[in-house]
Design a protein around this motif. Structure first.
Motif, PDB file in Angstrom:
ATOM      1  N   GLU A 277      93.816  41.893  -2.959  1.00  0.00           N
ATOM      2  CA  GLU A 277      92.792  40.959  -3.417  1.00  0.00           C
ATOM      3  C   GLU A 277      91.476  41.128  -2.652  1.00  0.00           C
ATOM      4  O   GLU A 277      90.396  41.029  -3.220  1.00  0.00           O
ATOM      5  N   LYS A 278      91.613  41.354  -1.333  1.00  0.00           N
ATOM      6  CA  LYS A 278      90.407  41.485  -0.508  1.00  0.00           C
ATOM      7  C   LYS A 278      89.843  42.886  -0.622  1.00  0.00           C
ATOM      8  O   LYS A 278      90.545  43.856  -0.355  1.00  0.00           O
ATOM      9  N   MET A 279      88.584  42.971  -0.996  1.00  0.00           N
ATOM     10  CA  MET A 279      87.931  44.275  -1.065  1.00  0.00           C
ATOM     11  C   MET A 279      86.833  44.357  -0.018  1.00  0.00           C
ATOM     12  O   MET A 279      86.043  43.431   0.125  1.00  0.00           O
ATOM     13  N   TYR A 280      86.793  45.457   0.719  1.00  0.00           N
ATOM     14  CA  TYR A 280      85.691  45.679   1.657  1.00  0.00           C
ATOM     15  C   TYR A 280      84.495  46.198   0.864  1.00  0.00           C
ATOM     16  O   TYR A 280      84.660  47.112   0.049  1.00  0.00           O
ATOM     17  N   ALA A 281      83.330  45.644   1.105  1.00  0.00           N
ATOM     18  CA  ALA A 281      82.119  46.114   0.432  1.00  0.00           C
ATOM     19  C   ALA A 281      81.445  47.176   1.302  1.00  0.00           C
ATOM     20  O   ALA A 281      81.697  47.264   2.512  1.00  0.00           O
ATOM     21  N   SER A 282      80.590  47.968   0.671  1.00  0.00           N
ATOM     22  CA  SER A 282      79.870  48.986   1.448  1.00  0.00           C
ATOM     23  C   SER A 282      78.780  48.323   2.291  1.00  0.00           C
ATOM     24  O   SER A 282      78.376  47.193   2.033  1.00  0.00           O
ATOM     25  N   MET A 283      78.324  49.051   3.308  1.00  0.00           N
ATOM     26  CA  MET A 283      77.303  48.508   4.211  1.00  0.00           C
ATOM     27  C   MET A 283      75.922  48.703   3.599  1.00  0.00           C
ATOM     28  O   MET A 283      75.534  49.823   3.268  1.00  0.00           O
ATOM     29  N   LYS A 284      75.201  47.593   3.472  1.00  0.00           N
ATOM     30  CA  LYS A 284      73.813  47.652   2.993  1.00  0.00           C
ATOM     31  C   LYS A 284      72.934  47.494   4.238  1.00  0.00           C
ATOM     32  O   LYS A 284      72.771  46.381   4.750  1.00  0.00           O
ATOM     33  N   ASN A 285      72.422  48.618   4.746  1.00  0.00           N
ATOM     34  CA  ASN A 285      71.622  48.578   5.980  1.00  0.00           C
ATOM     35  C   ASN A 285      70.227  48.055   5.673  1.00  0.00           C
ATOM     36  O   ASN A 285      69.553  48.598   4.798  1.00  0.00           O
ATOM     37  N   ASN A 286      69.777  47.034   6.379  1.00  0.00           N
ATOM     38  CA  ASN A 286      68.385  46.603   6.197  1.00  0.00           C
ATOM     39  C   ASN A 286      67.497  47.497   7.052  1.00  0.00           C
ATOM     40  O   ASN A 286      67.578  47.476   8.288  1.00  0.00           O
ATOM     41  N   MET A 287      66.672  48.296   6.393  1.00  0.00           N
ATOM     42  CA  MET A 287      65.935  49.340   7.102  1.00  0.00           C
ATOM     43  C   MET A 287      64.814  48.780   7.981  1.00  0.00           C
ATOM     44  O   MET A 287      64.455  49.401   8.988  1.00  0.00           O
ATOM     45  N   ILE A 288      64.273  47.627   7.624  1.00  0.00           N
ATOM     46  CA  ILE A 288      63.235  47.038   8.494  1.00  0.00           C
ATOM     47  C   ILE A 288      63.877  46.549   9.788  1.00  0.00           C
ATOM     48  O   ILE A 288      63.402  46.844  10.889  1.00  0.00           O
ATOM     49  N   MET A 289      65.000  45.866   9.654  1.00  0.00           N
ATOM     50  CA  MET A 289      65.721  45.428  10.858  1.00  0.00           C
ATOM     51  C   MET A 289      66.153  46.640  11.688  1.00  0.00           C
ATOM     52  O   MET A 289      66.062  46.630  12.921  1.00  0.00           O
ATOM     53  N   ALA A 290      66.626  47.671  10.988  1.00  0.00           N
ATOM     54  CA  ALA A 290      67.088  48.881  11.686  1.00  0.00           C
ATOM     55  C   ALA A 290      65.935  49.527  12.460  1.00  0.00           C
ATOM     56  O   ALA A 290      66.112  49.977  13.600  1.00  0.00           O
ATOM     57  N   GLY A 291      64.754  49.534  11.841  1.00  0.00           N
ATOM     58  CA  GLY A 291      63.579  50.125  12.493  1.00  0.00           C
ATOM     59  C   GLY A 291      63.216  49.380  13.775  1.00  0.00           C
ATOM     60  O   GLY A 291      62.892  49.986  14.803  1.00  0.00           O
ATOM     61  N   LEU A 292      63.292  48.057  13.721  1.00  0.00           N
ATOM     62  CA  LEU A 292      62.979  47.245  14.913  1.00  0.00           C
ATOM     63  C   LEU A 292      64.011  47.483  16.003  1.00  0.00           C
ATOM     64  O   LEU A 292      63.678  47.677  17.180  1.00  0.00           O
ATOM     65  N   PHE A 293      65.274  47.499  15.601  1.00  0.00           N
ATOM     66  CA  PHE A 293      66.350  47.702  16.568  1.00  0.00           C
ATOM     67  C   PHE A 293      66.206  49.073  17.231  1.00  0.00           C
ATOM     68  O   PHE A 293      66.346  49.210  18.450  1.00  0.00           O
ATOM     69  N   GLU A 294      65.895  50.064  16.410  1.00  0.00           N
ATOM     70  CA  GLU A 294      65.736  51.429  16.929  1.00  0.00           C
ATOM     71  C   GLU A 294      64.632  51.496  17.984  1.00  0.00           C
ATOM     72  O   GLU A 294      64.802  52.084  19.065  1.00  0.00           O
ATOM     73  N   LYS A 295      63.509  50.836  17.663  1.00  0.00           N
ATOM     74  CA  LYS A 295      62.377  50.845  18.602  1.00  0.00           C
ATOM     75  C   LYS A 295      62.777  50.190  19.936  1.00  0.00           C
ATOM     76  O   LYS A 295      62.458  50.680  21.015  1.00  0.00           O
ATOM     77  N   ASN A 296      63.529  49.114  19.838  1.00  0.00           N
ATOM     78  CA  ASN A 296      63.946  48.414  21.056  1.00  0.00           C
ATOM     79  C   ASN A 296      64.960  49.223  21.865  1.00  0.00           C
ATOM     80  O   ASN A 296      64.904  49.230  23.098  1.00  0.00           O
ATOM     81  N   MET A 297      65.865  49.908  21.173  1.00  0.00           N
ATOM     82  CA  MET A 297      66.827  50.779  21.879  1.00  0.00           C
ATOM     83  C   MET A 297      66.073  51.921  22.572  1.00  0.00           C
ATOM     84  O   MET A 297      66.385  52.282  23.713  1.00  0.00           O
ATOM     85  N   LYS A 298      65.095  52.487  21.869  1.00  0.00           N
ATOM     86  CA  LYS A 298      64.310  53.585  22.459  1.00  0.00           C
ATOM     87  C   LYS A 298      63.571  53.109  23.704  1.00  0.00           C
ATOM     88  O   LYS A 298      63.424  53.855  24.671  1.00  0.00           O
ATOM     89  N   SER A 299      63.106  51.852  23.667  1.00  0.00           N
ATOM     90  CA  SER A 299      62.358  51.329  24.827  1.00  0.00           C
ATOM     91  C   SER A 299      63.252  51.244  26.064  1.00  0.00           C
ATOM     92  O   SER A 299      62.776  51.153  27.183  1.00  0.00           O
ATOM     93  N   LEU A 300      64.581  51.283  25.855  1.00  0.00           N
ATOM     94  CA  LEU A 300      65.520  51.271  26.981  1.00  0.00           C
ATOM     95  C   LEU A 300      65.915  52.694  27.387  1.00  0.00           C
ATOM     96  O   LEU A 300      66.794  52.895  28.213  1.00  0.00           O
ATOM     97  N   GLY A 301      65.278  53.671  26.732  1.00  0.00           N
ATOM     98  CA  GLY A 301      65.532  55.065  27.093  1.00  0.00           C
ATOM     99  C   GLY A 301      66.643  55.733  26.299  1.00  0.00           C
ATOM    100  O   GLY A 301      67.080  56.829  26.630  1.00  0.00           O
ATOM    101  N   ARG A 302      67.133  55.090  25.245  1.00  0.00           N
ATOM    102  CA  ARG A 302      68.205  55.691  24.442  1.00  0.00           C
ATOM    103  C   ARG A 302      67.633  56.622  23.376  1.00  0.00           C
ATOM    104  O   ARG A 302      66.618  56.318  22.761  1.00  0.00           O
TER     105      ARG A 302
END
Ligand SMILES: [Zn+2]
Ligand SMILES: [Zn+2]
Length: 390
Positions: A277-302
């Motif tokens: 009965e339970k179906m897993y849905a695919s991941m819908k990545n929010n690209m604006i949120m992803a862009g912000l997160f990426e910038k913040n991770m990079k600021s930590l040297g990653r």
């Protein structure tokens, strides 16, 4: 904005000062692995910690004993930070959910400063049983995420990435009923349920060439008969059908079912089946949120992977959340690329120095992303526009 920058510095300091407690909590959860829907210790330790830091706790969310919500602030925007804390049978925390839980808790606490400055609320949502029962699917059905504005989490991995490719999936249970007979004396009197199962695999393998590339069909035989001199009267198997596209998955499910139906017709065995009965849905990545997160991770040297995900990581119940709330499911590297998740090496990484560093960086990056989103209302508007247009 100067205020944003000073808040981010404040967040980094806050996580650094909480580090010792967060690492202890992470290791404690790791040392006490609990399976899906049995995570009583983890859920209570995490909510206690949040309560001590000024969060309001609600437990038993969506009728799940080990789900919780910890809220700081009032009103909108509502930011959900997702904590997973279930372990794997035999392997313990070989998926590193101790890091997911504590990085989200740390992020929620550090992001209180953003709520104090800009308003809104942070809700750390404890979501049980990711590995086996898809607890978030129950919570989505119970409308837990309906009034959230955004949701985020970070999973430990071997790469730093702001997005993932996670497929929609549905489980299928299949049985064939045949008729027993002596395999040498009266084979013509029997109906071979095992042959029906083997034919089904062959039919699926013929189908495989003609399905979309991002789809997967895989299964096992759980019953293949009693003895080689008896025509098997019963066979059973478990299958998983996956695709990136939730709509295409339905089409594919029909095609796969036809593989079993064809095998039943060819052998004379009776087919019985049940879609989970339970179906897993695919991941819908929010690209604006992803862009912000990426910038913040990079600021930590990653060093970050490409923003467009290029390989499948499997499936996750966070996919179901991402279909109703703009979301990211990022990853943070805690082990070298030759280590794979769901192994004892990955379990060791989840309490290593690199694991601790991953926890801290994930918490910092999520909290800094919350600062960006609460600090600039137009960013949240654009996040929602993207969500509704894709
Ligand atoms: Zn896992
Ligand atoms: Zn996991």
């Amino acid at each position: 904005m100067k205020e944003i920058e000073s808040l981010k510095t404040n967040i980094i300091d806050n996580i650094d000062s909480q580090c010792k407690e967060l690492f202890q909590l992470s290791h404690r959860i790791h040392d006490n692995p609990e399976l899906g829907f049995e995570e009583r210790k983890a859920a209570s330790w995490l909510s206690e910690y949040l309560q001590n830091k000024g969060f309001q706790i609600e437990t038993g969310i969506a009728g799940l004993a080990t789900a919780f919500m910890a809220t700081y602030g009032q009103g909108t925007p509502k930011v959900a930070v997702i904590a997973e804390y279930d372990a794997l049978p035999k392997l313990g925390h070989a998926c590193g959910h101790n890091i997911i839980a504590t990085s989200s808790v740390g992020a929620g606490i550090a992001a209180k400063a953003a709520v104090d400055a800009f308003g809104g609320s942070i809700i750390v949502i404890g979501t049980p049983a990711e590995e086996i029962f898809g607890g978030k699917i129950d919570m989505v059905k119970a409308a837990v995420f309906d009034d959230m504005d955004i949701a985020m989490m970070v999973h430990p991995s071997t790469v730093n990435a702001a997005t993932i490719l996670a497929l929609a999936l549905n489980n299928l249970e299949v049985e064939f009923i045949g008729k027993p007979a002596h395999a040498a004396a009266h084979p013509y009197k029997g109906i071979n349920a095992l042959e029906a199962m083997i034919l089904s695999f062959n039919n699926i393998n013929s189908l495989r060439q003609h399905i979309k590339e991002d789809s997967r069909i895989h299964g096992i035989i759980t019953d293949g008969g009693e003895a080689p001199n008896i025509i098997p009267s019963h066979s059973a198997g478990l299958f998983i059908i996956r695709s990136m596209d939730n709509v295409y998955l339905e089409e594919l499910k029909d095609k796969v079912l036809n593989c079993f139906k064809g095998a039943a017709a060819a052998t004379g065995a009776t087919l019985k089946y049940r879609w989970e009965e339970k179906m897993y849905a695919s991941m819908k990545n929010n690209m604006i949120m992803a862009g912000l997160f990426e910038k913040n991770m990079k600021s930590l040297g990653r060093i970050m992977e490409d923003l467009t995900p290029s390989y499948v990581i499997g499936s996750t119940d966070m996919g179901n959340v991402s279909q109703i709330v703009p979301s990211i499911h990022a990853t943070v590297a805690i082990a070298p690329p030759n280590v794979t998740v769901h192994t004892s090496d990955f379990s060791a990484a989840a309490i290593s120095e690199a694991g601790n560093k991953g926890l801290a960086d994930a918490a910092k990056s999520m909290a800094m992303t919350i600062v960006d989103i609460l600090g600039y209302p137009e960013i949240l508007e654009n996040i929602k526009k993207e969500f509704h247009s894709s």
